[in-house]
Design a protein around this motif. Sequence first.
Motif, PDB file in Angstrom:
ATOM      1  N   ALA A   1      -0.445  -3.982  -3.651  1.00  0.00           N
ATOM      2  CA  ALA A   1       0.020  -2.591  -3.531  1.00  0.00           C
ATOM      3  C   ALA A   1       1.265  -2.491  -2.650  1.00  0.00           C
ATOM      4  CB  ALA A   1      -1.093  -1.707  -2.987  1.00  0.00           C
ATOM      5  N   ARG A   2       1.309  -3.251  -1.569  1.00  0.00           N
ATOM      6  CA  ARG A   2       2.491  -3.214  -0.703  1.00  0.00           C
ATOM      7  C   ARG A   2       3.747  -3.656  -1.469  1.00  0.00           C
ATOM      8  NH1 ARG A   2      -1.377  -4.910   3.031  1.00  0.00           N
ATOM      9  NH2 ARG A   2      -0.797  -7.091   2.824  1.00  0.00           N
ATOM     10  N   ILE A   3       3.580  -4.621  -2.362  1.00  0.00           N
ATOM     11  CA  ILE A   3       4.708  -5.083  -3.172  1.00  0.00           C
ATOM     12  C   ILE A   3       5.037  -4.051  -4.248  1.00  0.00           C
ATOM     13  CG2 ILE A   3       5.485  -6.848  -4.809  1.00  0.00           C
ATOM     14  CD1 ILE A   3       3.617  -8.828  -3.188  1.00  0.00           C
ATOM     15  N   VAL A   4       4.033  -3.598  -4.977  1.00  0.00           N
ATOM     16  CA  VAL A   4       4.235  -2.655  -6.083  1.00  0.00           C
ATOM     17  C   VAL A   4       4.856  -1.348  -5.589  1.00  0.00           C
ATOM     18  CG1 VAL A   4       3.044  -1.186  -7.781  1.00  0.00           C
ATOM     19  CG2 VAL A   4       2.397  -3.594  -7.549  1.00  0.00           C
ATOM     20  N   PHE A   5       4.320  -0.816  -4.502  1.00  0.00           N
ATOM     21  CA  PHE A   5       4.761   0.491  -4.021  1.00  0.00           C
ATOM     22  C   PHE A   5       5.980   0.408  -3.114  1.00  0.00           C
ATOM     23  CE2 PHE A   5       0.033   1.546  -4.563  1.00  0.00           C
ATOM     24  CZ  PHE A   5       0.207   1.859  -5.898  1.00  0.00           C
ATOM     25  N   ALA A   6       6.446  -0.790  -2.836  1.00  0.00           N
ATOM     26  CA  ALA A   6       7.721  -1.031  -2.141  1.00  0.00           C
ATOM     27  C   ALA A   6       7.931  -0.129  -0.930  1.00  0.00           C
ATOM     28  CB  ALA A   6       8.882  -0.887  -3.125  1.00  0.00           C
ATOM     29  N   GLY A   7       6.978  -0.143  -0.011  1.00  0.00           N
ATOM     30  CA  GLY A   7       7.140   0.612   1.224  1.00  0.00           C
ATOM     31  C   GLY A   7       6.699   2.054   1.169  1.00  0.00           C
ATOM     32  N   GLN A   8       6.320   2.557   0.006  1.00  0.00           N
ATOM     33  CA  GLN A   8       5.817   3.927  -0.091  1.00  0.00           C
ATOM     34  C   GLN A   8       4.348   3.956   0.358  1.00  0.00           C
ATOM     35  OE1 GLN A   8       7.061   6.067  -3.790  1.00  0.00           O
ATOM     36  NE2 GLN A   8       7.697   4.000  -4.369  1.00  0.00           N
ATOM     37  N   ASP A   9       3.948   5.072   0.918  1.00  0.00           N
ATOM     38  CA  ASP A   9       2.562   5.214   1.358  1.00  0.00           C
ATOM     39  C   ASP A   9       1.617   5.205   0.170  1.00  0.00           C
ATOM     40  OD1 ASP A   9       3.300   5.420   4.020  1.00  0.00           O
ATOM     41  OD2 ASP A   9       3.410   7.606   3.960  1.00  0.00           O
TER      42      ASP A   9
END
Length: 186
Positions: A66-74
Amino acid sequence: MRDWPDLYLMRHGQTEWNVQGRMQGRLDSLLTPLGVMQARRQGWLVRDLRGLTRHASTAGRAQQTARIVFAGQDFVSDERLHEIDIGDFTGRLWHELRAERPELFAGGGLDWYDRAPQGEHFAGLEARVRSFLQDLTAPALIVTHGITLRMIRLVAMGLPRERLAEMPVAQGALHLVSRGRHRMFF
C-alpha cells in the motif's frame, strides 16, 4: 444484490514466503524485488483515479504494498482486510502439508481453507468482509490478500460461496468490481 461502491482491489506483491511455498495466513514475510515491482505496477494502474478512499490490510506485506501503490497518500489500515486465518497450517510449507494431509486437498480447490484446524473458515471471513463493505460509502482502492480478495468479490458480486475457487487473483493486477461485474487489468 446490493449496489456496492466501485471496488478497486489489489493483492499484495509477491513475498519471500510466496516463493518458498510457505502459507502465511496471519503471519508475514517481506516483499521480494518482484513483489516491489508488482506494487509499482499497481500504483501505475491506479495513478489517475481520484476521489477514492484508500484502504489496506494491517498485515506487513499489504502495508508495504500500500505504501508503494498509494505513493505517500494516506490510507486506512483495516484488520477486516487481513488474510483468512489458517490456524494450525500457518507457516507450513504447502508441499509438506499436502503430503501429510492429502484428504484435505482432494479435488484441488480451495475447500481446505474451510477445514484448517483452528482456522477462521469461510463463514468468519465472509462476515468480516461483509462488515467492511457495509461501512464503505464511496468507491475504494483496497490492498488485501488472495483469499480475502476473492471473498470481497464474491460478496460484492452476489455469488454463492461455492464459486470462490473460480475467482482468479493475480499479484500486480488491479481487479475492478463495479455493478456486480468483475474486470482485471494488468
